[in-house]
Design an enzyme around this catalytic site. Structure first.
Site, PDB file in Angstrom:
ATOM      1  N   SER A 137       0.852  -1.201   0.000  1.00 52.51           N
ATOM      2  CA  SER A 137       0.000   0.000   0.000  1.00 52.51           C
ATOM      3  C   SER A 137       0.877   1.236   0.000  1.00 52.51           C
ATOM      4  CB  SER A 137      -0.884   0.033   1.251  1.00 52.51           C
ATOM      5  OG  SER A 137      -1.467   1.311   1.397  1.00 52.51           O
ATOM      6  N   TYR A 150      -1.874  -1.182  10.053  1.00 53.02           N
ATOM      7  CA  TYR A 150      -1.994  -1.462   8.617  1.00 53.02           C
ATOM      8  C   TYR A 150      -0.701  -1.063   7.881  1.00 53.02           C
ATOM      9  CZ  TYR A 150      -4.046  -1.304   3.895  1.00 53.02           C
ATOM     10  OH  TYR A 150      -4.321  -1.490   2.560  1.00 53.02           O
ATOM     11  N   ALA A 152       2.288  -0.732   9.113  1.00 52.20           N
ATOM     12  CA  ALA A 152       3.384  -1.626   9.511  1.00 52.20           C
ATOM     13  C   ALA A 152       3.289  -2.960   8.757  1.00 52.20           C
ATOM     14  CB  ALA A 152       3.350  -1.863  11.020  1.00 52.20           C
ATOM     15  N   SER A 153       2.074  -3.477   8.613  1.00 52.36           N
ATOM     16  CA  SER A 153       1.911  -4.751   7.899  1.00 52.36           C
ATOM     17  C   SER A 153       2.304  -4.601   6.433  1.00 52.36           C
ATOM     18  CB  SER A 153       0.474  -5.272   8.017  1.00 52.36           C
ATOM     19  OG  SER A 153      -0.423  -4.504   7.229  1.00 52.36           O
TER      20      SER A 153
END
Ligand code: NAD
Length: 242
Positions: A137, A150, A152-153
């Site tokens: 993203s 989010y 970090a993922s």
């Protein structure tokens, strides 16, 4: 494309995953469409046609992933493509974010990609051929208040991509990532109208993206035309991250 080839797409029931599946089927790929939304998978199969093969898979459940991959490999060889697309958000400011919201997002978005990639890369390594695309993203590149879990993922997926690009290249497996900006799907549908407008105003091209905008790049990265791209992270964001 003449030879049969299968691509596994996770989170393929709707949104970006469905658009990717549709685009790959148009290129002649058989698509092993994996998701937990069984009814939505069945509806999408009717819409896309016979090259879209639905498989129930929860990417966070190792046994489920292995069982689904075993079936996919037995019924649809050879698997030459993988798009790790399944993802969720649980947004809140850090002070209000509980550990469960942190864990859940990391588990689906990052551990899920690890589990599916680990299983399918074994067969790709044996074949000495494959292309893997991870859907990251734009927030992995620029951050986003209220989305620390989010972001970090998705940043984790970039490290995963670059490491595997080095590790698997000797076996002729390429690994790349796409960093979509704000794309019109159910994930962004529930944002308040003023927030959506605010996002659109910050995008140089002046509009949110369509799932098809991401699908086009995913198809390119899976296909032979991108044979010298490896370890790249390509934004599809209307210029948002520039
Ligand atoms: P979406 O919510 O429409 O689709 C996500 C899909 O993933 C759903 O079909 C859902 O059932 C599936 N999924 C969720 N958890 C799963 C699990 N444990 N196992 C299997 N499938 C699971 O959202 P979308 O916008 O199409 O998102 C697709 C991907 O693109 C996600 O990884 C998302 O983070 C990423 N992305 C989206 C945007 C955007 O603006 N929409 C921007 C950047 C990145």
């Amino acid at each position: 494309m003449t030879d049969p080839r299968t691509a596994v797409v996770t989170g393929a029931a709707r949104g970006i995953g469905l658009a990717v599946s549709r685009r790959l089927a148009a290129d002649g790929w058989t698509v092993a469409a994996c998701d937990m939304l069984d009814e939505q998978l069945a509806a999408s199969a009717k819409e896309v046609g016979p090259l879209y093969r639905p498989f129930h898979m929860d990417v966070t459940d190792e046994a489920d992933v292995n069982a689904a991959c075993e079936r996919i490999l037995a019924e649809n060889p050879p698997v030459l493509g993988l798009v790790n697309n399944a993802g969720i958000t649980r947004d809140s400011l850090l002070m209000r974010m509980d550990a469960e919201a942190w864990r859940k997002v990391l588990t689906v978005n990052l551990t899920g990609a690890f589990l599916v990639t680990k299983t399918l890369s074994k067969t790709m390594m044996r074949q000495k051929a494959g292309s893997i695309v991870n859907i990251s993203s734009v927030v992995a590149l620029v951050g986003s208040a209220g989305q620390a879990n989010y972001a970090a993922s998705k940043a984790g997926l970039i490290g995963f991509t670059k490491s595997l690009a080095r590790e698997l290249a000797p076996r002729n497996i390429r690994v790349n990532a796409i960093a979509p900006g704000f794309i019109e799907t159910e994930m962004t549908l529930n944002l308040p109208e003023e927030v959506r407008r605010g996002y659109a105003e910050r995008i140089p091209l002046g509009r949110m993206g369509r799932p098809e905008d991401v699908a086009e790049l995913a198809a390119f990265l899976l296909g032979d035309a991108s044979c010298y791209l490896n370890g790249t992270v390509i934004p599809v964001d209307g210029g948002l991250s520039t």
